[in-house]
Design an enzyme around this catalytic site. Structure first.
Site, short mmCIF file in Angstrom:
data_model
loop_
_atom_site.label_atom_id
_atom_site.label_comp_id
_atom_site.label_asym_id
_atom_site.label_seq_id
_atom_site.Cartn_x
_atom_site.Cartn_y
_atom_site.Cartn_z
N ASP A 93 44.05 62.99 41.57
CA ASP A 93 44.78 62.12 40.65
C ASP A 93 46.09 62.82 40.32
O ASP A 93 46.32 63.95 40.73
CB ASP A 93 43.93 61.82 39.41
CG ASP A 93 43.63 63.06 38.59
OD1 ASP A 93 44.13 64.17 38.93
OD2 ASP A 93 42.89 62.95 37.61
N SER A 94 46.96 62.14 39.58
CA SER A 94 48.30 62.69 39.35
C SER A 94 48.36 63.64 38.17
O SER A 94 49.35 64.31 37.94
CB SER A 94 49.28 61.55 39.09
OG SER A 94 48.96 60.95 37.85
N GLY A 95 47.29 63.67 37.38
CA GLY A 95 47.30 64.45 36.15
C GLY A 95 47.67 63.61 34.94
O GLY A 95 47.46 64.01 33.80
N GLY A 96 48.21 62.43 35.19
CA GLY A 96 48.65 61.56 34.09
C GLY A 96 47.54 61.27 33.09
O GLY A 96 47.69 61.48 31.89
N ASP A 148 51.62 58.38 36.28
CA ASP A 148 51.73 57.20 35.43
C ASP A 148 51.41 57.53 33.99
O ASP A 148 50.82 58.56 33.70
CB ASP A 148 50.77 56.10 35.92
CG ASP A 148 49.31 56.56 35.89
OD1 ASP A 148 49.07 57.78 35.96
OD2 ASP A 148 48.41 55.71 35.79
N GLN A 190 49.44 49.29 36.13
CA GLN A 190 49.14 49.41 34.69
C GLN A 190 49.43 48.06 34.03
O GLN A 190 49.44 47.05 34.71
CB GLN A 190 49.97 50.56 34.09
CG GLN A 190 49.52 51.95 34.55
CD GLN A 190 48.19 52.39 33.96
OE1 GLN A 190 47.60 51.72 33.11
NE2 GLN A 190 47.67 53.53 34.43
N GLY A 217 44.05 52.55 34.00
CA GLY A 217 44.06 52.17 32.59
C GLY A 217 42.94 51.23 32.17
O GLY A 217 43.05 50.57 31.14
N ASP A 267 35.85 55.88 41.48
CA ASP A 267 35.44 57.23 41.10
C ASP A 267 34.99 57.16 39.66
O ASP A 267 35.47 56.31 38.90
CB ASP A 267 36.59 58.23 41.20
CG ASP A 267 37.49 58.17 39.98
OD1 ASP A 267 38.30 57.23 39.88
OD2 ASP A 267 37.35 59.02 39.07
N CYS A 305 13.93 55.65 45.81
CA CYS A 305 15.07 56.49 46.18
C CYS A 305 14.68 57.48 47.27
O CYS A 305 13.58 58.05 47.25
CB CYS A 305 15.57 57.24 44.95
SG CYS A 305 16.91 58.39 45.29
N CYS A 307 16.38 60.36 47.96
CA CYS A 307 17.03 61.66 47.77
C CYS A 307 16.00 62.79 47.76
O CYS A 307 14.81 62.56 47.57
CB CYS A 307 17.88 61.67 46.50
SG CYS A 307 16.97 62.09 45.00
N CYS A 310 13.87 63.03 44.57
CA CYS A 310 12.78 62.04 44.47
C CYS A 310 11.69 62.29 45.51
O CYS A 310 10.53 61.93 45.29
CB CYS A 310 13.35 60.63 44.59
SG CYS A 310 14.29 60.16 43.12
N HIS A 336 20.14 63.48 42.50
CA HIS A 336 19.63 62.11 42.44
C HIS A 336 20.72 61.10 42.07
O HIS A 336 20.90 60.09 42.74
CB HIS A 336 18.46 61.96 41.46
CG HIS A 336 18.15 60.52 41.20
ND1 HIS A 336 17.45 59.74 42.09
CD2 HIS A 336 18.57 59.69 40.20
CE1 HIS A 336 17.43 58.50 41.65
NE2 HIS A 336 18.10 58.44 40.50
ZN LIG Z 1 16.47 60.15 43.88
#
Ligand SMILES: [Zn+2]
Length: 373
Positions: A93-96, A148, A190, A217, A267, A305, A307, A310, A336
């Site tokens: 990210d830009s840090g904004g 931004d 934005q 935003g 994200d 699941c 994973c 699990c 998980h």
């Molecule tokens: Zn799991």
């Protein structure tokens, strides 16, 4: 390989899309979720863990790495990927967002933002759009973001408009400052919670021209319907042949709703942060592992699941680890939750490919809504 985006398939009922992003560090199948590795690490996981649970790209935070260990040190080690031992794509990210949410005594001018950091004893720093690009070029991520302003919520129409105009001028400066590094630069829509400002922002960014477009935003305190409305106000002005990234969002439901509205990338710290609090996402709702009802529960967190947590551990054992304050608890929980998010994106992609995204969405949401946590 230079950066590119291929739109593979568009859903006929919704705005969902299946695509592929190519970067110098490999390919990313979209829609994609990017686990957050703020300090050049997805907390508790090694790069090998991330590969094993299927992460194709991670996000790292410019603000944190700029302050510690410093972008120049990372550049001297050959960039973020080499520094952290992760040889797949990274987005910074830009840090904004962090400058506006973590730092103290911010002062915004046309030139940039002066702030006191939250970690180095309040030392003063200045970041301009040009410097945000220079820092991100030193960090060397495959995808970098324009600098931004993230306005507070709620914000007046006047302030949202004024900030949006400045952010557009900053976006142009970011694009002009960027060198030929092979990194892709995304612009950020934005406009606060004002649909017409969102539309205006998206259109103006497209005129400047970026490799991809983010919607920023959001998820800052507004209701879900307002968030969805802002996505709907932004996306139609964005070109079909560029990736669209919804920043900092969100719950599993938000991901499904975002895909439905044409978003390709997400994200969020939710899966990692919640895992460390002992709150797990599952196909049927939330599991709060410290709850007494799990004391003698022999089931895994989510029986559906796949994973490694699990497959190997019971809810009873995980509850014990959390209650005893064992560090393994954080790692098993994170495996998980991140797997759950990545697996959700795999299921979403398969459903788009097979032309049944809307059915998938309906079933997914009803299964999670009907669980009494
Ligand atoms: Zn799991």
């Amino acid at each position: 390989m230079p950066f590119s985006f291929d739109l593979i398939k568009k859903d006929t009922v919704s705005c969902a899309r299946l695509g592929k992003i190519t970067t110098p560090h490999g390919e990313i199948n979209t829609p994609v979720f990017m686990p957050v590795g703020t300090q050049a690490t997805v907390k508790t996981l090694s790069p090998e863990d991330l590969v094993n649970i299927g992460a194709e790209i991670i996000l790292s935070n410019t603000y944190h790495l700029f302050l510690r260990p410093g972008h120049e040190l990372i550049r001297d080690f050959g960039g973020l990927q080499k520094f952290m031992g992760w040889n797949r794509p990274v987005l910074t990210d830009s840090g904004g967002f962090q400058v506006f949410s973590l730092a103290d005594l911010r002062k915004i001018s046309e030139e940039g933002v002066t702030f006191q950091s939250h970690i180095d004893g309040g030392a003063k720093h200045f970041i301009s759009p040009e410097y945000a690009i220079e820092i991100q070029e030193a960090l060397g991520a495959d995808i970098i973001m324009a600098f931004d302003e993230c306005i507070p919520f709620p914000a007046t129409h006047d302030y949202a408009w004024e900030s949006l105009e400045r952010t557009l001028r900053w976006a142009r400066r970011c694009r002009d400052a960027k060198k030929e590094t092979g990194q892709a630069l995304f612009g950020i829509v934005q406009g606060g919670m004002y649909p017409e400002l969102r539309k205006q922002s998206a259109g103006a960014l497209v005129d400047i021209g970026f490799d991809g477009y983010a919607v920023g935003g959001l998820s800052v305190g507004e209701t879900k319907p307002v968030m969805y409305e802002m996505i709907e106000a932004s996306v139609p002005s964005l070109p079909e042949d560029k990736p669209r990234y919804l920043m900092g969002v969100g719950t599993p439901e938000d991901l499904v709703e975002g895909v439905d509205r044409g978003i390709d990338m997400f994200d969020c710290v939710m899966p990692t942060r919640n895992a460390r609090n002992g709150t797990f996402f599952t196909s049927f709702g939330k599991v709060v592992i410290r709850n007494a009802r799990y004391e003698r529960d022999e089931q895994p967190i989510d029986p559906e699941c796949g994973c490694s947590t699990c497959r190997n551990f019971t809810r009873s054992y995980l509850r014990h680890l959390f209650n005893a304050g064992e560090v393994l608890a954080l790692r098993l929980g994170t495996i998980h939750n991140v797997f759950f998010y990545l697996d959700l994106m795999r299921s979403i992609r398969a459903s788009i490919e097979e032309g049944r995204f809307t059915e998938f969405k309906k079933e997914f949401l009803s299964k999670r809504e009907n669980y009494d946590a």
